[in-house]
Scaffold this motif. Structure first.
Motif, short mmCIF file in Angstrom:
data_model
loop_
_atom_site.label_atom_id
_atom_site.label_comp_id
_atom_site.label_asym_id
_atom_site.label_seq_id
_atom_site.Cartn_x
_atom_site.Cartn_y
_atom_site.Cartn_z
N MET A 1 0.80 -1.25 0.14
CA MET A 1 0.06 0.17 0.04
C MET A 1 0.88 1.27 0.11
O MET A 1 0.41 2.30 -0.60
N GLU A 2 1.93 1.04 0.78
CA GLU A 2 2.92 2.26 0.52
C GLU A 2 3.46 2.68 -0.80
O GLU A 2 3.42 3.96 -0.90
N SER A 3 3.73 1.84 -1.34
CA SER A 3 4.15 1.92 -2.80
C SER A 3 3.30 2.62 -3.53
O SER A 3 3.41 3.45 -4.43
N PHE A 4 1.88 2.21 -3.50
CA PHE A 4 0.82 2.73 -4.21
C PHE A 4 0.63 4.24 -3.86
O PHE A 4 0.28 4.88 -4.62
N VAL A 8 1.04 7.49 -6.43
CA VAL A 8 0.15 8.77 -6.46
C VAL A 8 0.41 9.98 -6.17
O VAL A 8 0.21 11.01 -6.78
N GLU A 9 1.56 10.20 -5.00
CA GLU A 9 2.07 11.28 -4.65
C GLU A 9 2.85 11.81 -5.91
O GLU A 9 2.87 13.06 -6.03
N ILE A 10 3.74 10.94 -6.43
CA ILE A 10 4.52 11.27 -7.45
C ILE A 10 3.87 11.94 -8.45
O ILE A 10 3.91 13.14 -8.95
N VAL A 11 2.57 11.27 -9.04
CA VAL A 11 1.73 11.90 -9.97
C VAL A 11 0.94 13.44 -9.61
O VAL A 11 1.04 14.11 -10.45
N LEU A 12 0.50 13.17 -8.34
CA LEU A 12 -0.16 14.46 -7.89
C LEU A 12 0.83 15.75 -7.80
O LEU A 12 0.63 16.91 -8.07
N ALA A 31 3.40 5.52 -15.66
CA ALA A 31 4.46 4.73 -15.70
C ALA A 31 5.68 5.19 -15.07
O ALA A 31 6.38 4.37 -14.33
N TYR A 32 6.21 6.23 -15.26
CA TYR A 32 7.48 6.71 -14.30
C TYR A 32 7.27 6.67 -13.02
O TYR A 32 7.98 6.31 -12.04
N ALA A 33 5.99 6.95 -12.48
CA ALA A 33 5.57 6.73 -11.10
C ALA A 33 5.76 5.52 -10.66
O ALA A 33 6.36 5.37 -9.39
N VAL A 34 5.14 4.52 -11.19
CA VAL A 34 5.43 3.09 -10.82
C VAL A 34 6.84 2.68 -10.82
O VAL A 34 6.88 2.04 -9.95
#
Length: 53
Positions: A1-4, A8-12, A31-34
């Motif tokens: 869950m932390e990775s997810f 999301v934080e990176i995208v936001l 894709a970059y965020a993942v």
């Protein structure tokens, strides 16, 4: 869950300055965020290597 949550934080954070009506994050940004959220790296570190898609 932390990775997810990190993905999301990176995208936001990246989308903050681009925000406008109708804005949608690109597939490349997701894709970059993942790749940079730490999930893949943690799987490699624990020996649970994922198959490259």
């Amino acid at each position: 869950m932390e990775s997810f949550a990190r993905a999301v934080e990176i995208v936001l954070k990246d989308s903050e300055l681009k925000d406008a009506p109708g804005y949608c994050p690109t597939a490349a940004l997701w894709a970059y965020a993942v790749q940079h959220c730490g999930y893949v790296q943690s799987r490699h570190a624990t020996g649970r290597v994922l198959v490259t898609a």
